[in-house]
Design an enzyme around this catalytic site. Structure first.
Site, PDB file in Angstrom:
ATOM      1  N   GLY A  13     102.082  29.462  10.520  1.00  0.00           N
ATOM      2  CA  GLY A  13     101.448  29.504  11.837  1.00  0.00           C
ATOM      3  C   GLY A  13     100.693  28.218  12.117  1.00  0.00           C
ATOM      4  N   VAL A 143      94.447  28.963   9.666  1.00  0.00           N
ATOM      5  CA  VAL A 143      93.330  29.549  10.408  1.00  0.00           C
ATOM      6  C   VAL A 143      92.697  30.682   9.614  1.00  0.00           C
ATOM      7  CG1 VAL A 143      94.261  28.927  12.677  1.00  0.00           C
ATOM      8  CG2 VAL A 143      94.846  31.147  11.675  1.00  0.00           C
ATOM      9  N   ASP A 144      93.445  31.262   8.675  1.00  0.00           N
ATOM     10  CA  ASP A 144      92.944  32.393   7.894  1.00  0.00           C
ATOM     11  C   ASP A 144      91.847  31.996   6.907  1.00  0.00           C
ATOM     12  OD1 ASP A 144      94.639  34.278   9.088  1.00  0.00           O
ATOM     13  OD2 ASP A 144      96.279  33.743   7.747  1.00  0.00           O
ATOM     14  N   GLY A 191      94.017  37.752  10.724  1.00  0.00           N
ATOM     15  CA  GLY A 191      93.424  37.928   9.414  1.00  0.00           C
ATOM     16  C   GLY A 191      94.068  39.101   8.699  1.00  0.00           C
ATOM     17  N   ARG A 192      95.072  38.804   7.882  1.00  0.00           N
ATOM     18  CA  ARG A 192      95.847  39.865   7.229  1.00  0.00           C
ATOM     19  C   ARG A 192      95.055  40.544   6.114  1.00  0.00           C
ATOM     20  NH1 ARG A 192     101.110  41.038   6.981  1.00  0.00           N
ATOM     21  NH2 ARG A 192     101.506  39.279   8.368  1.00  0.00           N
ATOM     22  N   TYR A 297      97.967  34.172  19.874  1.00  0.00           N
ATOM     23  CA  TYR A 297      98.198  32.730  19.809  1.00  0.00           C
ATOM     24  C   TYR A 297      97.075  31.932  20.480  1.00  0.00           C
ATOM     25  CZ  TYR A 297     103.030  33.150  18.103  1.00  0.00           C
ATOM     26  OH  TYR A 297     104.144  33.400  17.344  1.00  0.00           O
ATOM     27  N   GLN A 299      93.919  32.073  20.117  1.00  0.00           N
ATOM     28  CA  GLN A 299      92.858  31.674  19.196  1.00  0.00           C
ATOM     29  C   GLN A 299      93.243  30.463  18.351  1.00  0.00           C
ATOM     30  OE1 GLN A 299      92.353  34.978  16.189  1.00  0.00           O
ATOM     31  NE2 GLN A 299      94.281  35.617  17.090  1.00  0.00           N
TER      32      GLN A 299
END
Length: 419
Positions: A13, A143-144, A191-192, A297, A299
């Site tokens: 991503g 991003v995570d 955020g998985r 998307y 964010q």
């Protein structure tokens, strides 16, 4: 020393600042004449290497490469594709060597997250496994914010700023309408497994501006009764409540609240849709009017509100990757080392890919409030420096003036390859 060409690609991503890393890397490589020849970018990540779909970044001007610093998304195209082990798919590794040999590539730079670090590690081992010498450097991005060792990940500071601002502004909106209309607003964020992005929503509230924000972290099993009690208490006290929920929130049974049984290219559950699930729980249990939104998307593409700290760190990681390669390093990743939080000072460090690949950094327990619905002062101390500063892109006719590169293809020398 004969100059070898370099391969650079973007994976996973994209973010608001991944292109800043590309700019840092390409500009640094251009200053290494005699050591690094051409910089070829893979169109759509590692797939570009496998299919010999290479882009000659030398066809773009210095000003165009510089403009990548303020342009979001992946300038060369990204992908979700993870190389299997050599034993499982020797064919792909032999193909990589064919392409690298054909185009005299001696440096491999892969810009991505945990799965990308794994791919980069496997490529770095080609000298030992198949006898092809290549230096592979991973450029951190996600991003995570879940890569280990590095204090933070390029891309995170900007998405955290976006979510903090969005939570603040939406809360002001709901507060103004709560007397006769909406009382609960639910914002779903990425955020998985790690709740770093959701945590940023907690920054909307401060000592001098108290806002009722409930955060649902992936690290904390969802307890419906406790959640409803917390929302009900906030609404009674403030008249409204905002909820920031991570897409990876799980029930007490261990299942994702938003798992719809679909898998992505990495085999991960395709998440998304937890906001309406949570909003419906509020309606069913409390009978309150609500609205929900999915940042999705938006964010990770919000370059117009990027954190200056994040932009500078992303650029520095690309630049450092080239410097590491020139110094002879292999199978490493540049990192961000926090020297001080007050004032905020950081420096470039180095991590071994063997310690990075396939390792996820979760939210520390002492970053989550005792009730499981907020952030602690220690978390705030960590987060605030990462969202500091504005680095606005240039504007034209009222819109950000982002660059589109020429992305001129390098002439192919080999036959077709099917993935």
């Amino acid at each position: 020393m004969v100059a070898k060409n370099a391969f650079y690609a973007q994976s996973g991503g994209v973010t608001a600042v991944i292109n800043a890393s590309a700019a840092g890397l390409i500009e640094a490589a251009r200053q290494q004449q005699g050591k690094i020849g051409a910089v070829y970018a893979g169109r759509n990540g590692i797939i570009g290497a496998l299919t010999e779909d290479l882009i000659d970044t030398g066809k773009d001007s210095a000003s165009a490469i510089s403009a990548l610093r303020h342009t979001p998304s992946g300038a060369f195209g990204s992908c979700r594709y993870k190389l299997k082990s050599l034993e499982q798919n020797r064919r792909e590794y032999e193909r990589l060597i064919e392409v690298f040999k054909a185009h005299d590539i001696g440096y491999f730079f892969y810009n991505g997250g945990g799965d990308s670090a794994d791919t980069c590690l496997k490529v770095s081992q080609l000298a030992d496994t198949l006898g092809y010498p290549i230096q592979a450097i991973h450029v951190p991005k996600t991003v995570d914010n879940d890569l280990p060792i590095t204090d933070c990940c390029p891309g995170y500071g900007s998405v955290a700023k976006y979510i903090a601002v969005s939570t603040l502004e939406a809360s002001f909106d709901v507060a103004s309408m709560s007397k006769t209309s909406t009382k609960v607003f639910v914002l779903e964020v990425m955020g998985r497994h790690a709740g770093w992005i959701a945590a940023a929503g907690g920054l909307a509230s401060s000592v001098d501006r108290e806002i009722p924000v409930v955060i649902l972290f992936p690290e904390i099993p969802f307890d419906k009764a406790k959640f409803i009690a917390k929302v009900d208490s906030n609404v009674k006290k403030f008249g409204y409540c905002s909820v920031v929920v991570s897409e990876g929130v799980k029930g007490e049974d261990g299942k994702f609240l938003s798992d719809q049984g679909i898998r992505d290219a990495f085999g991960h559950a395709q998440l998304g849709g937890v906001a309406p699930v949570v909003a419906n729980i509020v309606r069913e249990e409390l009978g309150l009017k609500y609205h929900w939104a999915v940042a999705d998307y938006l964010q990770r593409a919000g370059r117009h509100i990027a954190s200056k700290t994040d932009v500078e760190q992303a650029y520095a990681m690309g630049k450092a990757a080239v410097e590491f390669a020139i110094d002879g390093h292999n199978a490493v990743m540049p990192t961000i080392e926090r020297v001080s939080s007050h004032p905020y000072v950081w420096k470039v460090g180095m991590a071994q890919l063997s310690e990075v690949a396939n390792v996820e950094k979760m939210m520390p327990e002492n970053f989550i409030s005792e009730d499981g619905f907020g952030i602690t002062d220690k978390c705030r101390e960590y987060l605030v420096p990462l969202i500091q500063g504005e680095d606005y892109p240039p504007y034209k006719d009222g819109l950000p003036d982002y660059v589109r590169l020429k992305n001129v293809a390098v002439a192919k020398k080999l036959g077709d390859f099917t993935i």
